[in-house]
Design a protein around this motif. Structure first.
Motif, PDB file in Angstrom:
ATOM      1  N   LYS A 365      46.270  49.672  48.785  1.00  0.00           N
ATOM      2  CA  LYS A 365      45.910  49.765  47.369  1.00  0.00           C
ATOM      3  C   LYS A 365      44.615  49.008  47.131  1.00  0.00           C
ATOM      4  N   VAL A 366      43.645  49.691  46.567  1.00  0.00           N
ATOM      5  CA  VAL A 366      42.392  49.035  46.217  1.00  0.00           C
ATOM      6  C   VAL A 366      42.710  47.905  45.221  1.00  0.00           C
ATOM      7  N   PRO A 367      42.111  46.714  45.418  1.00  0.00           N
ATOM      8  CA  PRO A 367      42.450  45.584  44.548  1.00  0.00           C
ATOM      9  C   PRO A 367      42.278  45.932  43.073  1.00  0.00           C
ATOM     10  N   ALA A 368      43.199  45.420  42.270  1.00  0.00           N
ATOM     11  CA  ALA A 368      43.143  45.681  40.832  1.00  0.00           C
ATOM     12  C   ALA A 368      42.829  44.401  40.057  1.00  0.00           C
ATOM     13  N   CYS A 369      42.697  43.258  40.754  1.00  0.00           N
ATOM     14  CA  CYS A 369      42.499  41.986  40.032  1.00  0.00           C
ATOM     15  C   CYS A 369      41.070  41.897  39.505  1.00  0.00           C
ATOM     16  N   ASN A 370      40.941  41.175  38.400  1.00  0.00           N
ATOM     17  CA  ASN A 370      39.628  41.059  37.763  1.00  0.00           C
ATOM     18  C   ASN A 370      38.616  40.358  38.646  1.00  0.00           C
ATOM     19  N   GLU A 371      39.109  39.397  39.412  1.00  0.00           N
ATOM     20  CA  GLU A 371      38.210  38.621  40.264  1.00  0.00           C
ATOM     21  C   GLU A 371      37.471  39.550  41.227  1.00  0.00           C
ATOM     22  N   TRP A 372      38.227  40.398  41.891  1.00  0.00           N
ATOM     23  CA  TRP A 372      37.596  41.310  42.852  1.00  0.00           C
ATOM     24  C   TRP A 372      36.720  42.332  42.131  1.00  0.00           C
ATOM     25  N   LYS A 373      37.213  42.814  40.971  1.00  0.00           N
ATOM     26  CA  LYS A 373      36.437  43.825  40.228  1.00  0.00           C
ATOM     27  C   LYS A 373      35.078  43.291  39.808  1.00  0.00           C
ATOM     28  N   SER A 374      35.059  42.033  39.330  1.00  0.00           N
ATOM     29  CA  SER A 374      33.760  41.520  38.887  1.00  0.00           C
ATOM     30  C   SER A 374      32.854  41.260  40.096  1.00  0.00           C
ATOM     31  N   LEU A 375      33.459  40.907  41.239  1.00  0.00           N
ATOM     32  CA  LEU A 375      32.637  40.771  42.451  1.00  0.00           C
ATOM     33  C   LEU A 375      32.055  42.122  42.849  1.00  0.00           C
ATOM     34  N   ALA A 376      32.869  43.165  42.723  1.00  0.00           N
ATOM     35  CA  ALA A 376      32.433  44.493  43.151  1.00  0.00           C
ATOM     36  C   ALA A 376      31.281  44.995  42.271  1.00  0.00           C
ATOM     37  N   ILE A 377      31.384  44.731  40.953  1.00  0.00           N
ATOM     38  CA  ILE A 377      30.343  45.182  40.028  1.00  0.00           C
ATOM     39  C   ILE A 377      29.004  44.577  40.416  1.00  0.00           C
ATOM     40  N   ASP A 378      29.076  43.333  40.897  1.00  0.00           N
ATOM     41  CA  ASP A 378      27.877  42.586  41.266  1.00  0.00           C
ATOM     42  C   ASP A 378      27.497  42.837  42.731  1.00  0.00           C
ATOM     43  N   ASN A 379      28.121  43.855  43.346  1.00  0.00           N
ATOM     44  CA  ASN A 379      27.853  44.151  44.759  1.00  0.00           C
ATOM     45  C   ASN A 379      28.175  42.972  45.680  1.00  0.00           C
ATOM     46  N   PHE A 380      29.145  42.186  45.298  1.00  0.00           N
ATOM     47  CA  PHE A 380      29.671  41.076  46.104  1.00  0.00           C
ATOM     48  C   PHE A 380      28.642  39.972  46.368  1.00  0.00           C
ATOM     49  N   ARG A 381      27.631  39.887  45.480  1.00  0.00           N
ATOM     50  CA  ARG A 381      26.638  38.829  45.666  1.00  0.00           C
ATOM     51  C   ARG A 381      27.253  37.441  45.495  1.00  0.00           C
ATOM     52  N   SER A 382      28.234  37.328  44.595  1.00  0.00           N
ATOM     53  CA  SER A 382      28.826  35.996  44.403  1.00  0.00           C
ATOM     54  C   SER A 382      30.131  35.819  45.189  1.00  0.00           C
ATOM     55  N   TYR A 383      30.393  36.739  46.110  1.00  0.00           N
ATOM     56  CA  TYR A 383      31.597  36.623  46.965  1.00  0.00           C
ATOM     57  C   TYR A 383      31.480  35.406  47.876  1.00  0.00           C
ATOM     58  N   ARG A 384      32.573  34.642  47.983  1.00  0.00           N
ATOM     59  CA  ARG A 384      32.626  33.546  48.949  1.00  0.00           C
ATOM     60  C   ARG A 384      33.928  33.648  49.730  1.00  0.00           C
ATOM     61  N   LEU A 385      33.811  33.818  51.026  1.00  0.00           N
ATOM     62  CA  LEU A 385      35.002  33.809  51.872  1.00  0.00           C
ATOM     63  C   LEU A 385      35.450  32.366  52.045  1.00  0.00           C
ATOM     64  N   LYS A 386      36.703  32.104  51.689  1.00  0.00           N
ATOM     65  CA  LYS A 386      37.227  30.739  51.809  1.00  0.00           C
ATOM     66  C   LYS A 386      37.984  30.610  53.130  1.00  0.00           C
ATOM     67  N   VAL A 387      37.603  29.616  53.928  1.00  0.00           N
ATOM     68  CA  VAL A 387      38.289  29.377  55.205  1.00  0.00           C
ATOM     69  C   VAL A 387      38.829  27.957  55.177  1.00  0.00           C
ATOM     70  N   TYR A 388      40.136  27.823  55.299  1.00  0.00           N
ATOM     71  CA  TYR A 388      40.747  26.508  55.105  1.00  0.00           C
ATOM     72  C   TYR A 388      42.017  26.372  55.927  1.00  0.00           C
ATOM     73  N   GLY A 389      42.726  25.309  55.721  1.00  0.00           N
ATOM     74  CA  GLY A 389      43.969  25.067  56.472  1.00  0.00           C
ATOM     75  C   GLY A 389      43.742  24.039  57.563  1.00  0.00           C
ATOM     76  N   LEU A 390      44.344  24.266  58.709  1.00  0.00           N
ATOM     77  CA  LEU A 390      44.286  23.300  59.808  1.00  0.00           C
ATOM     78  C   LEU A 390      42.961  23.417  60.558  1.00  0.00           C
ATOM     79  N   VAL A 391      41.879  23.060  59.853  1.00  0.00           N
ATOM     80  CA  VAL A 391      40.549  23.095  60.481  1.00  0.00           C
ATOM     81  C   VAL A 391      39.824  21.790  60.169  1.00  0.00           C
ATOM     82  N   ASN A 392      38.933  21.388  61.055  1.00  0.00           N
ATOM     83  CA  ASN A 392      38.148  20.174  60.802  1.00  0.00           C
ATOM     84  C   ASN A 392      37.041  20.431  59.806  1.00  0.00           C
TER      85      ASN A 392
END
Ligand SMILES: Nc1nc2c(c(=O)[nH]1)N[C@H]1C(S)=C(S)[C@@H](COP(=O)(O)O)O[C@H]1N2
Ligand SMILES: [Mo]
Length: 542
Positions: A365-392
């Motif tokens: 299912k294509v995401p329906a959340c507003n967060e993704w939609k507003s990123l998509a409208i902006d061509n994902f320019r403000s997209y940030r991949l978050k990488v976290y958890g058990l990492v230094n």
């Protein structure tokens, strides 16, 4: 964009170019028998073999393996039908372009320029025919298929070993070419409804019977065993010669289907002839191993068939009522075998640009959340991949940063659990490079990928990989498909590619990545959204 576009058509559609080569030889054989009958008369029957041959009767091991074989064959056929109906189309080409299928068991015709996901395309199957029945129950069907196949193959191996360890193989293996004219003579009699006199099968089979049994044991069964794994992404990835045979996955799947048809055809005729040529005596041979005419064998045989039916009902019932237990049972029994056969550090396989599929089925299912939609409208320019958890070194990375960190392009075959496949070129950052950057702590064992999108039953879609597979050189965070930025349908802005696994592991529309010690702490603890909610096996390499 119009969603769910599908035209209703005929419920079953089969291409004559595939049907005719299968049907014509049968028609020709029967016609030839009639022509011979009316012109020169039926061929002379071979002499009925004397009843003095060794071996005599069926030993206990043979009667038992024969019965176990029936039990698991029925489970395999029923679960196999269920798997088939999850993508009710068969093709000879690896691309699975809608419209190119030779067999379609759904009324839905698809136009490639409209969206109709593979999951929507799955069909309902009655639980009388399918194991476990209903729609999109492929997770459970696979558990039963794989559990059954282990027992079926083990039983078959015991049977073949004992066959050659004793003299019993003499019944089955023809010892001269004379079998061919002899089998023809018997066939011509059957085909024209002149049942030939039966040899006492306690001692010997007739020539046609021997030929057919031989073919079932030494051709049909081995073909079923080799075409099964030909659908495995891990196998494709492991053997580099495989990509030189593009199309193999769908050819393997189609042949696997024909073999099932062959088994059903054999089963029907076999049972009919056993019944028509003296049921009571035959059942005593089959069940008791004696050559007498009391009714005991028939009753016991009926009880045996009743047992097969009860086991099938129980199989359906466990899949409906205790799917989690079934999933864990398969994990305990099937996963170690699959890991041993196919899970070892595999080389990688790639295809050529000319092999790229014109169309790739989509799922999810294509995401329906507003967060993704507003990123998509902006061509994902403000997209940030978050990488976290058990990492230094937890990070947040823009698409541009990911792109400058590195890029690998690979042309690979996608295997969906449902049965379809397709070849595409994927460009993206090797996950190994990201892992180097974030430096997982020693206790981190798995990597979890969270999507912006929801799963089929609601809730965030996610899946996970063990670190070892995350480090595989073909594990990518892809931002390109076929040399263009990833489209929305195929997972923009970022999706996973893990080429030795099935498609459901390859999370699309990735929002975040977490390193964890144990996947049991995520979701319902099974390793991914489909594992949690559709009871898929977590080792998705077959
Ligand atoms: N977020 C999300 N990712 C997903 C899915 C999904 O439902 N949601 N389906 C998976 C399945 S089952 C398959 S086969 C592939 C299909 O990838 P494609 O649509 O690019 O062909 O995506 C996988 N990734
Ligand atoms: Mo899939």
């Amino acid at each position: 964009m119009s969603l769910h576009y599908a035209r209703p058509g005929k419920a079953i559609n089969i291409r004559y170019t595939t049907l005719l080569p299968v049907v014509i030889p049968v028609v020709l054989l029967v016609t030839a028998a009639y022509i011979q009958w009316v012109t020169v008369g039926l061929p002379e029957l071979p002499p009925v073999p004397e009843a003095v041959h060794e071996p005599q009767g069926f030993p206990a091991w043979l009667r038992i393996t024969h019965f176990i074989n029936l039990l698991f064959l029925v489970l395999l056929i029923r679960s196999g039908l269920q798997i088939l109906m999850d993508h009710p189309r068969l093709y000879w080409n690896v691309h699975c372009t809608p419209g190119t299928e030779w067999l379609r068991l759904t009324s839905v015709e698809i136009s490639p320029d409209h969206i109709w996901t593979a999951k929507e395309d799955s069909r309902y199957l009655s639980p009388w025919a399918g194991l476990p029945g209903y729609r999109h129950t492929i997770g459970m069907a696979r558990h039963w298929h794989f559990l059954s196949v282990l027992f079926w193959v083990a039983n078959g191996m015991i049977y073949v070993i004992l066959l050659f360890g004793t003299g019993e193989w003499r019944r089955l293996v023809p010892d001269s070419w004379q079998i061919l004219p002899d089998a023809w003579a018997i066939f011509a009699h059957y085909a024209t409804f002149h049942p030939p006199p039966e040899p006492d099968s306690f001692y010997r089979y007739n020539a046609l019977q021997q030929l057919v049994y031989f073919a079932v044991v030494f051709v049909l069964a081995p073909l079923a065993i080799v075409t099964g794994p030909s659908m495995s992404p891990a196998l494709t990835n492991r053997f580099r010669w495989y990509p030189r045979l593009p199309g193999n996955r769908q050819i393997g799947r189609s042949i696997h289907f024909f073999i099932m048809c062959g088994f059903i055809f054999f089963l029907v005729i076999h049972v009919a002839i056993v019944t028509l040529t003296g049921l009571v005596r035959n059942m005593n041979h089959i069940v008791l191993g004696v050559n007498t005419s009391e009714i005991t064998g028939t009753y016991l045989g009926m009880a045996g068939i009743g047992f097969v039916i009860v086991m099938n009902a129980l199989a359906n019932w466990t899949a409906w009522r205790y799917p989690r237990a079934l999933q864990h049972l398969a994990k305990g029994i099937v996963t170690p075998v699959m890991a041993f056969l196919l899970g070892r550090a595999a080389p990688y396989a790639e295809f050529h640009q000319k092999d790229i599929s014109p169309f790739l089925w989509a799922n999810g299912k294509v995401p329906a959340c507003n967060e993704w939609k507003s990123l998509a409208i902006d061509n994902f320019r403000s997209y940030r991949l978050k990488v976290y958890g058990l990492v230094n070194n937890p990070v947040e990375l823009s698409l541009e940063e990911l792109q400058t960190m590195g890029k690998k392009t690979q042309i690979t075959l996608h295997h969906c659990i449902q049965g379809w496949s397709g070849i595409a070129a994927w460009g993206g950052l090797p996950l190994a490079t990201l892992i180097q950057l974030v430096q997982p702590k020693p206790e981190a064992r798995a990597v979890v990928f969270y999507s912006f999108g929801e799963g089929a039953a609601g809730g965030r879609f996610y899946d996970s990989l063990p670190i070892e597979n995350a480090l595989h050189q073909q594990t990518l965070l892809a931002y390109e498909m076929n040399y263009s930025p990833l489209t929305i349908l195929h997972g923009a802005p970022l999706r996973l590619r893990v080429e030795n696994q099935l498609g459901f592991k390859m999370v699309k529309w990735i929002e975040a990545i977490e390193f964890v010690e144990d996947i049991k702490t995520i979701g319902k603890g099974e390793g991914g959204y489909n594992e949690d909610n559709e009871y898929f096996g977590e080792l998705a390499n077959i």
